[in-house]
Design a protein around this motif. Structure first.
Motif, PDB file in Angstrom:
ATOM      1  N   THR A   8      -1.023   1.926   3.199  1.00 10.87           N
ATOM      2  CA  THR A   8      -1.702   1.649   1.931  1.00 10.87           C
ATOM      3  C   THR A   8      -1.023   2.464   0.834  1.00 10.87           C
ATOM      4  O   THR A   8      -0.678   3.625   1.044  1.00 10.87           O
ATOM      5  N   ARG A  10      -1.520   3.608  -3.298  1.00 12.63           N
ATOM      6  CA  ARG A  10      -2.472   3.680  -4.406  1.00 12.63           C
ATOM      7  C   ARG A  10      -1.778   4.257  -5.628  1.00 12.63           C
ATOM      8  O   ARG A  10      -0.892   5.101  -5.507  1.00 12.63           O
ATOM      9  N   LYS A  39      -4.489  -0.641  -5.759  1.00  9.04           N
ATOM     10  CA  LYS A  39      -4.315  -0.386  -4.328  1.00  9.04           C
ATOM     11  C   LYS A  39      -3.653  -1.606  -3.704  1.00  9.04           C
ATOM     12  O   LYS A  39      -4.057  -2.737  -3.956  1.00  9.04           O
ATOM     13  N   SER A  41      -2.502  -3.011   0.135  1.00  7.17           N
ATOM     14  CA  SER A  41      -2.647  -2.752   1.563  1.00  7.17           C
ATOM     15  C   SER A  41      -2.352  -4.019   2.349  1.00  7.17           C
ATOM     16  O   SER A  41      -2.271  -5.122   1.787  1.00  7.17           O
ATOM     17  N   ASP A 198     -14.502  -8.216  -3.997  1.00 11.65           N
ATOM     18  CA  ASP A 198     -14.865  -6.812  -4.139  1.00 11.65           C
ATOM     19  C   ASP A 198     -15.657  -6.642  -5.439  1.00 11.65           C
ATOM     20  O   ASP A 198     -15.772  -7.576  -6.240  1.00 11.65           O
ATOM     21  N   SER A 233     -15.394  -1.325  -1.946  1.00 14.21           N
ATOM     22  CA  SER A 233     -14.800  -1.289  -0.604  1.00 14.21           C
ATOM     23  C   SER A 233     -14.148   0.048  -0.291  1.00 14.21           C
ATOM     24  O   SER A 233     -13.783   0.310   0.857  1.00 14.21           O
ATOM     25  N   GLU A 234     -13.980   0.919  -1.286  1.00 12.96           N
ATOM     26  CA  GLU A 234     -13.327   2.201  -1.089  1.00 12.96           C
ATOM     27  C   GLU A 234     -14.347   3.330  -1.137  1.00 12.96           C
ATOM     28  O   GLU A 234     -15.384   3.231  -1.797  1.00 12.96           O
ATOM     29  N   ASN A 265     -11.805  12.188   0.487  1.00 14.12           N
ATOM     30  CA  ASN A 265     -11.352  10.797   0.448  1.00 14.12           C
ATOM     31  C   ASN A 265     -10.139  10.597  -0.446  1.00 14.12           C
ATOM     32  O   ASN A 265      -9.572   9.505  -0.477  1.00 14.12           O
ATOM     33  N   ASP A 266      -9.752  11.630  -1.180  1.00 21.11           N
ATOM     34  CA  ASP A 266      -8.571  11.555  -2.043  1.00 21.11           C
ATOM     35  C   ASP A 266      -7.728  12.796  -1.786  1.00 21.11           C
ATOM     36  O   ASP A 266      -8.212  13.812  -1.286  1.00 21.11           O
TER      37      ASP A 266
END
Length: 306
Positions: A8, A10, A39, A41, A198, A233-234, A265-266
């Motif tokens: 992925t 970003r 993003k 993926s 999304d 979704s993230e 998460n980041d």
């Protein structure tokens, strides 16, 4: 396909222009800014890998596939494959007027500001077979939609003594959820229809900060009291950061900092920067950041006073 599986990428970007008119009664600034978040993926189907390996490893299977392609066209192979690539992006632009005033509250200088703004959002949901993926197709209208609404930023800061400043800010105080386009992908093998959709979340971001400063040094710390949201979704993030600025010369400032996501998460990042003053009226600031998981970035700011 095996190399792409699980990867992925970003990216984030922002730009802004502000024209400020200071005044003892009511300071005014005309602000326009935009930020983007994207993003890319892949969703690799293991059956695709098995199918291609069977062609690679068996002359009989390869012969059958070649004969089928002669009979039905060369696209017959990719029609049997089901892996997809997805690109999602949001671009949010603000157009506002910031109003600020300083009050004296029991001998403590307190500054209060509000920014009513018009907010426009463009959403992109480009999902297609990985074999048909074209980066230029992001802009096609079938993958894009937009929304316009009103929002509000606000902030307050107080100076305690000569060295301490505390502040509280709130961005996007009006919550709004915006859906992307609904994209349908048909499985070439089974005929199954999959929908890709999304939701972009605009929600209040409240941050508290404190700084200690003198003529030579500024030390600061801040933390988000609410989560930073994006696509539903993230996973959400919540940041805390510390920073320092040293001004060894009247025209030079050196800066360093660190920012972490308490939600993990980041990527956590280190930042560094330098500021130059060209006389009393021009300031140039440059910064860079580097962090885990191949995270890097850069920024620049130009300020001119008349």
């Amino acid at each position: 396909l095996e190399d792409l599986r699980g990867d992925t990428a970003r990216a984030k970007a922002a730009a802004g222009i502000a024209v400020s008119i200071p005044n003892d009664t009511l300071s005014v600034a005309f602000v326009t800014k935009a930020y983007a978040r994207a993003k890319v993926s892949s969703d690799i189907d293991q059956n695709d890998i098995n199918y291609l390996r069977s062609i690679q490893n068996s002359s009989a299977v390869a012969g059958e596939v070649a004969f089928d392609a002669l009979q039905n066209g060369s696209g017959q192979i990719t029609r049997n494959l089901n892996s997809t690539a997805s690109g999602r992006a949001a671009i949010v632009s603000d157009y506002g007027i910031a109003l600020a005033h300083k009050f004296d509250v029991g001998g403590v200088p307190v500054s209060v500001g509000v920014t009513p703004k018009l907010q426009k959002t463009w959403l992109y949901n480009y999902t297609t077979s990985i074999y048909d993926y074209r980066s230029g197709d992001w802009k096609n209208s079938q993958y894009r939609n937009d929304d316009t609404g009103f929002n509000l930023d606000a902030g307050v800061a107080a100076d305690f003594g000569e060295n301490w400043t505390v502040g509280l800010s709130g961005q996007n105080l009006v919550s709004r959820d915006i859906d992307t386009k609904d994209i349908r992908i048909i499985n070439g093998r089974t005929g199954e229809v999959r929908n890709y959709k999304d939701t972009w979340q605009i929600s209040p971001l409240v941050t508290a900060g404190v700084a200690w400063h003198n003529e030579l040094v500024t030390l600061s710390a801040d933390g988000d009291l609410t989560e930073t949201k994006g696509f539903k979704s993230e996973a959400n993030s919540q940041y805390v950061g510390v920073g320092a600025e040293v001004r060894p010369l009247s025209w030079l400032a050196l800066r360093a900092g660190y920012r972490a996501d308490v939600k993990s998460n980041d990527s956590n990042v280190f930042t560094g920067g330098v500021g130059f003053a060209a006389g009393k009226h021009v300031n140039i600031d440059l910064m860079g950041l580097y962090g885990e998981d191949q995270t890097w970035g850069a920024g620049a700011q130009l300020s001119v006073a008349f």
